[in-house]
Design a protein around this motif. Structure first.
Motif, PDB file in Angstrom:
ATOM      1  N   GLY A 133       0.777  -1.234   0.000  1.00  0.00           N
ATOM      2  CA  GLY A 133       0.000   0.000   0.000  1.00  0.00           C
ATOM      3  C   GLY A 133       0.801   1.273   0.000  1.00  0.00           C
ATOM      4  O   GLY A 133       0.257   2.338   0.312  1.00  0.00           O
ATOM      5  N   TYR A 134       2.058   1.209  -0.388  1.00  0.00           N
ATOM      6  CA  TYR A 134       2.821   2.464  -0.361  1.00  0.00           C
ATOM      7  C   TYR A 134       3.102   3.023  -1.761  1.00  0.00           C
ATOM      8  O   TYR A 134       3.742   4.065  -1.890  1.00  0.00           O
ATOM      9  N   VAL A 135       2.621   2.359  -2.825  1.00  0.00           N
ATOM     10  CA  VAL A 135       2.657   2.945  -4.169  1.00  0.00           C
ATOM     11  C   VAL A 135       1.326   2.658  -4.852  1.00  0.00           C
ATOM     12  O   VAL A 135       0.645   1.677  -4.535  1.00  0.00           O
ATOM     13  N   SER A 136       0.984   3.531  -5.795  1.00  0.00           N
ATOM     14  CA  SER A 136      -0.249   3.312  -6.570  1.00  0.00           C
ATOM     15  C   SER A 136      -0.062   3.631  -8.040  1.00  0.00           C
ATOM     16  O   SER A 136      -0.956   3.361  -8.845  1.00  0.00           O
TER      17      SER A 136
ATOM     18  N   GLU B  90      10.231  14.078  -3.038  1.00  0.00           N
ATOM     19  CA  GLU B  90       8.824  14.106  -2.622  1.00  0.00           C
ATOM     20  C   GLU B  90       8.204  12.718  -2.728  1.00  0.00           C
ATOM     21  O   GLU B  90       7.525  12.249  -1.806  1.00  0.00           O
ATOM     22  N   GLN B  91       8.413  12.027  -3.871  1.00  0.00           N
ATOM     23  CA  GLN B  91       7.832  10.700  -4.062  1.00  0.00           C
ATOM     24  C   GLN B  91       8.361   9.708  -3.023  1.00  0.00           C
ATOM     25  O   GLN B  91       7.598   8.904  -2.467  1.00  0.00           O
TER      26      GLN B  91
ATOM     27  N   SER C 175      -1.169  15.775   1.233  1.00  0.00           N
ATOM     28  CA  SER C 175      -0.585  14.492   1.616  1.00  0.00           C
ATOM     29  C   SER C 175       0.935  14.521   1.521  1.00  0.00           C
ATOM     30  O   SER C 175       1.637  13.960   2.377  1.00  0.00           O
ATOM     31  N   SER C 176       1.472  15.206   0.514  1.00  0.00           N
ATOM     32  CA  SER C 176       2.929  15.303   0.388  1.00  0.00           C
ATOM     33  C   SER C 176       3.512  16.137   1.518  1.00  0.00           C
ATOM     34  O   SER C 176       4.542  15.776   2.115  1.00  0.00           O
TER      35      SER C 176
ATOM     36  N   GLN D  35      13.819  17.406  -6.574  1.00  0.00           N
ATOM     37  CA  GLN D  35      15.165  16.899  -6.842  1.00  0.00           C
ATOM     38  C   GLN D  35      15.152  15.374  -6.843  1.00  0.00           C
ATOM     39  O   GLN D  35      14.457  14.737  -6.045  1.00  0.00           O
ATOM     40  N   PRO D  36      15.934  14.754  -7.733  1.00  0.00           N
ATOM     41  CA  PRO D  36      16.003  13.280  -7.712  1.00  0.00           C
ATOM     42  C   PRO D  36      16.737  12.800  -6.458  1.00  0.00           C
ATOM     43  O   PRO D  36      17.670  13.451  -5.977  1.00  0.00           O
ATOM     44  N   LEU D  37      16.304  11.660  -5.945  1.00  0.00           N
ATOM     45  CA  LEU D  37      16.918  11.060  -4.767  1.00  0.00           C
ATOM     46  C   LEU D  37      18.179  10.306  -5.190  1.00  0.00           C
ATOM     47  O   LEU D  37      18.172   9.592  -6.193  1.00  0.00           O
ATOM     48  N   THR D  38      19.248  10.476  -4.429  1.00  0.00           N
ATOM     49  CA  THR D  38      20.485   9.772  -4.740  1.00  0.00           C
ATOM     50  C   THR D  38      20.545   8.444  -3.972  1.00  0.00           C
ATOM     51  O   THR D  38      19.779   8.201  -3.035  1.00  0.00           O
TER      52      THR D  38
END
Length: 988
Positions: A118-121, A137-138, A169-170, A195-198
């Motif tokens: 339940g942590y992605v949709s 953010e994602q 929600s974010s 920003q992209p996560l490293t």
């Protein structure tokens, strides 16, 4: 078998991640963790420590060039795969239908797991976009949903100005994670949501999330009534009267000392990490319908009771403080494996009630009581000295292995006992049904010159003398029966009486035998009755003398009773003397009631001119010197340059008795001695490079109290003597070769036990201070490229520091000379159980708590072993599970791996540091050991093949060769519902 069973347990807990291993391996390329951990692209990086920890835990891998690439962007597919693996998630959603995630794609499984949790949709257009970089953010939304974090606390000022335009929600997810310290911003007021996560950011975020701690510090009931709640992180219970129910704890569970002597209850709790019991009382810590992998009991004040009930499984317990382990109406496996650890303070008591698979005693000077129940395998390990184990009549032990001298008390049944050479001198109140091993042979004892105590083994108890005094006792008792034996009834000895009574009579025989029973039977027949007389003493004296009378007969034959059993034993023995005894015997003394009679504490202890260093419960120096009656363990640095004689002197309560035993270790050879103190002084000799472990037992005058003291002499091991290089290997699927990882490990140096915080630093040489390895926790990971493995020998410089002070330093010379692999049949085979045999094994052995998923039996043909390896006297063995397909054997064992003498007697050492005897006198083929893998609803359903290795040594402890036996499983040799993975696929 104990450590091997534990390995099964640990491996099973990891198997559930196997499916994820291949997934993550595709994105985090397979590479040696040593090479990765030493990667130059981590030098100076802010996340270096966390990344190295994850590499060493096999949660991430480096790239083929040895780099980690910590600042590389991580994709959405890679991130969910990493989340699943680190959190141990594996349940899939079979209805996932993202258009860009076909079932054949590697990311399908991790995405389906993420959807199920339940942590992605996904996106509104029914895509997941697995190859796109995941944004900060994602990732915050995903982790917040997984942790089920609630609404963030309101604040007058938001910490990040650049999240105000995000969805509610974010914003809530980011703020909740920020409040818990799981994420941070780029600066004081920016988060960088787009920003992209490293890779480094992903690892540190998940590492922090996995190590959150939930504290219950108020009495009450917590957890859902019916559903199951998952707590990601650790749980601490810090108050009495707390009930926690229906939760899964992914981290550790701690019953803190703040619980005091109160009670805590766990119902329907599953702990994936470790469980620590530091508080609780005699009633105390209850587990009902719970699954616990490992419990460490370590309460610093008093004893604690741990009770399991219902469908509970406790796979491993490490006891480090006084404890009672009890099963109550258990319907699952209950307690399986128990280690009574060396950290247990001297004089402690451990009580076991229930059905236990394996119990291993590693500590010294303790009492173990088994009032009722059974133990499948009980092993008293080498160095576990001065222990008393009581097996009451309602308890039983199926297999007993003694590696050191032990007192086995009680009327309980022991089916099969193996008394190894180091256990010569052990005694049994109740004779086992079967006794084997080098120490079970009854030699004529060699008296200790200090006391007359024997160094020979006592595998069976001596015959008990008559409980009724003779009417005319001899003034000089003798072990030779009189030609006209007295009419006093003889006690019936054990079925295997000693054939060699002591050749030395008592120096001061009583003129009138006492009617007070002896606490332990004398080695020579005596007219003093035993407290535990034979159940059937004869009322008729033996008509013929004992087969092995004393070699020194009395000048006046004693009228003492015969040591040979009567042919017509009486059915009603009694320890009560005749109502009309002869006038000679002394009446029974009055019960001991004075305070002095109840004392067992030493009042003084000295070891010549040596200085006593007080040790704490974990055998670490406290910094306090000298004797203290409340301190039971001491160390002494043996820095003598020539053989030195000294006196061990004690001051004990006037009515107390004191006995001793000691072990001298020189190189790999051990000598055991034991006896009673003469005039409270014992003369000893110690030589350079010797370890000496002395154990003293003080028994109160009333016989009800014992206190145990230990003095451990360590010779000041140099860097060369204190360390060894251990090798861990893994199979590289892509290359089809074995990859080796090396680490330097030590326990004691300069006579000091290393602490977990001590830093070991390895330099190229004394002059070249290039660091090639470092670490704490007694181990330094080494850079393989800096080792001369191919050249077989080499050296480097080691420095050990504690709080910036150098404890030891010096050159270490290593030797990677390979040991010869023996390919011929030496008489050892390992045969898997068939499907039907697995069922029969469970049915026929009631101590097996669960049905078996797989298993095997070791067969030792001792005649063939001696024929094939005539010089072999000792062996050590090693176990390895094959997680992926393997087509070749690992590299040969090296002399460095099997280096001996690294650790002092009584301490757990590095792998491959301890030897076992090849039993003398054993002939024929015996089923000597077993592999039992239990069925579990939580474990993998795949059965792995295994390598079992045996390394053999000659009488001088030189390695003479090794064998390696693949243990393979097919469909006919695993239980229903399980399938063999068939990972051993040798090259034709």
């Amino acid at each position: 078998m104990k450590w091997r069973k534990n390995m099964h347990v640990q491996k099973r807990s990891v198997k559930k991640w196997l499916s994820m291993l291949m997934v993550v391996a595709l994105s985090f390329s397979m590479f040696s963790s040593v090479g990765a951990a030493s990667s130059s692209d981590l030098d100076g990086h802010w996340a270096k420590a966390t990344l190295i920890k994850w590499v060493e835990s096999d949660l991430i891998k480096g790239y083929e060039d040895g780099s980690i690439k910590p600042d590389k962007e991580i994709t959405r597919g890679e991130f969910v795969a990493l989340v699943n693996r680190s959190f141990g998630l594996q349940e899939e959603n079979k209805e996932v239908s993202f258009s860009d995630v076909p079932q054949a794609h590697w990311v399908y499984t991790p995405v389906s797991i993420a959807v199920e949790e339940g942590y992605v949709s996904g996106y509104p257009d029914q895509t997941f976009r697995p190859s796109q970089p995941v944004t900060r953010e994602q990732s915050a939304l995903m982790v917040s949903k997984l942790l089920k974090l609630g609404q963030a606390a309101s604040s007058d000022k938001e910490p990040f100005s650049d999240i105000l335009n995000l969805s509610t929600s974010s914003q809530s997810a980011i703020l909740s994670l920020y409040e818990k310290g799981i994420i941070k911003g780029y600066s004081e007021d920016t988060f960088g949501p787009e920003q992209p996560l490293t890779r480094a950011q992903a690892v540190t975020m998940l590492d922090t999330a996995l190590n959150q701690t939930v504290v219950y510090d108020k009495a009450g009931e917590y957890g859902p009534e019916s559903d199951v709640e998952t707590i990601y992180g650790h749980v601490v219970v810090a108050a009495a009267d707390v009930t926690l129910k229906n939760v899964v704890v992914t981290g550790n569970l701690t019953v803190a000392k703040e619980v005091g002597d109160g009670d805590v209850h766990f119902k329907g709790v599953r702990v994936k990490g470790e469980t620590f019991v530091q508080g609780g009382g005699e009633n105390s810590v209850h587990f009902e319908d719970s699954v616990i992998l490992r419990i460490t009991v370590n309460k610093t004040d008093g004893s604690v009771r741990v009770v399991v009930a219902g469908a509970s499984t406790i796979q491993h317990v490490l006891v480090q403080s006084p404890a009672k382990l009890e099963e109550s109406f258990v319907t699952d496996t209950g307690f399986s494996n128990v280690d009574i650890g060396k950290e247990l303070p001297s004089g402690s008591q451990v009580e076991l009630l229930g059905q236990f698979e394996n119990v291993s005693v590693i500590s010294s000077n303790i009492k173990v009581n088994i009032p009722k129940g059974s133990v499948n395998s009980l092993n008293v390990q080498a160095g576990a000295n001065d222990n008393k184990i009581t097996i009451d009549k309602e308890a039983s032990v199926l297999k007993l292995i003694l590696d050191t001298i032990t007192s086995m008390l009680g009327q309980g049944k022991i089916e099969d006992a193996v008394v190894n050479r180091g256990a010569q001198g052990s005694n049994f109140e109740t004779q086992p049904s079967k006794v084997d091993g080098a120490g079970a042979v009854q030699p004529s004892g060699t008296p200790d010159p200090n006391t007359g105590g024997s160094t020979g083994p006592v595998a069976t108890p001596k015959p008990s003398p008559s409980t009724k005094p003779s009417e005319s006792p001899s003034e000089s008792p003798s072990t030779k029966p009189s030609e006209s034996p007295s009419e006093s009834p003889s006690t019936k000895p054990s079925e295997s009486p000693s054939e060699s009574p002591s050749t030395k009579p008592s120096e001061s025989p009583s003129e009138s035998p006492s009617t007070k029973p002896s606490e332990s039977p004398s080695e020579s027949p005596s007219t003093k009755p035993s407290e535990s007389p034979s159940e059937s003493p004869s009322t008729k004296p033996s008509e013929s003398p004992s087969e092995s009378p004393s070699t020194k007969p009395s000048e006046s034959p004693s009228e003492s009773p015969s040591t040979k059993p009567s042919e017509s034993p009486s059915e009603s023995p009694s320890t009560k003397p005749s109502e009309s005894p002869s006038e000679s015997p002394n009446p029974s003394p009055e019960p001991c009631g004075s305070d002095e009679c109840k004392m067992a504490d030493l009042k003084g202890l000295a070891v010549g001119d040596f200085t006593l260093n007080q040790l704490d419960w974990s055998y670490n120096p406290t910094g306090i010197l000298g004797f203290d009656p409340n301190v039971f363990t001491y160390s002494v640095v043996n820095d003598v340059e020539a053989p030195t004689t000294f006196e061990l002197s004690i001051v004990k309560p006037e009515l107390a008795n004191a006995t001793y035993n000691y072990t001298v270790t020189e190189g790999n050879k051990k000598t055991f001695r034991y006896g009673d103190f003469k005039n409270d002084v014992l003369a000893l000799e110690i030589k350079p490079h010797q370890d000496l472990r002395i154990s003293i037992t003080v028994t109160s005058g009333d016989g009800k109290r014992d206190k145990y003291y230990s003095i451990i002499f360590y010779h000041p091991r140099s860097i060369q003597e204190a360390f060894k290089i251990e090798r861990n290997n893994s199979y590289n699927i892509n290359a089809g070769t074995w990859t080796n990882q090396y680490a330097l490990r030590g326990i004691i140096v300069n006579g000091i036990k290393l602490l977990d915080t001590d830093l070991i630093t390895v330099y190229r040489s004394q002059d070249d201070r290039t660091v090639i390895g470092s670490g704490t926790y007694k181990v330094a990971q080494l850079n393989e490229s800096e080792l001369s493995v191919a050249e077989k020998t080499g050296s480097f410089y080691v420095e050990v520091t504690r709080e910036d002070s150098v404890l030891a330093e010096g050159i270490y010379n290593y030797d990677f000379t390979p040991i010869e692999r023996i390919t011929k049949d030496v008489g050892i085979s390992i045969v898997p159980f068939t499907k039907q045999e697995l069922i029969e094994e469970f049915i026929n052995k009631p101590y097996l708590s669960d049905p078996l998923s797989s298993g095997a039996v070791y067969y030792y043909d001792f005649d063939k072993i001696r024929e094939a390896l005539p010089n072999a006297k000792y062996y050590m063995d090693s176990f390895q599970s094959l997680y992926d397909e393997v087509s070749d054997f690992p590299d040969a064992y090296t002399l460095e791996q099997v280096k001996l003498g690294v650790v002092a007697d009584g301490f757990s050492g590095p792998p491959l540091s301890n030897l076992s005897d090849i039993p003398e006198g054993m002939t024929g083929t015996h089923a000597w050991r077993y592999i039992h893998n239990f069925q579990s609803e939580y474990g993998s359903k795949e059965i792995l093949d295994q390598f079992i290795s045996f390394i053999f040594f000659d009488e001088e402890f030189n390695a003479i060769g090794y064998i390696i036996i693949p243990v393979t499983y097919d469909e006919d040799h695993v239980a229903d519902g399980y399938k063999p993975k068939k990972t051993w696929k040798p090259t034709p």
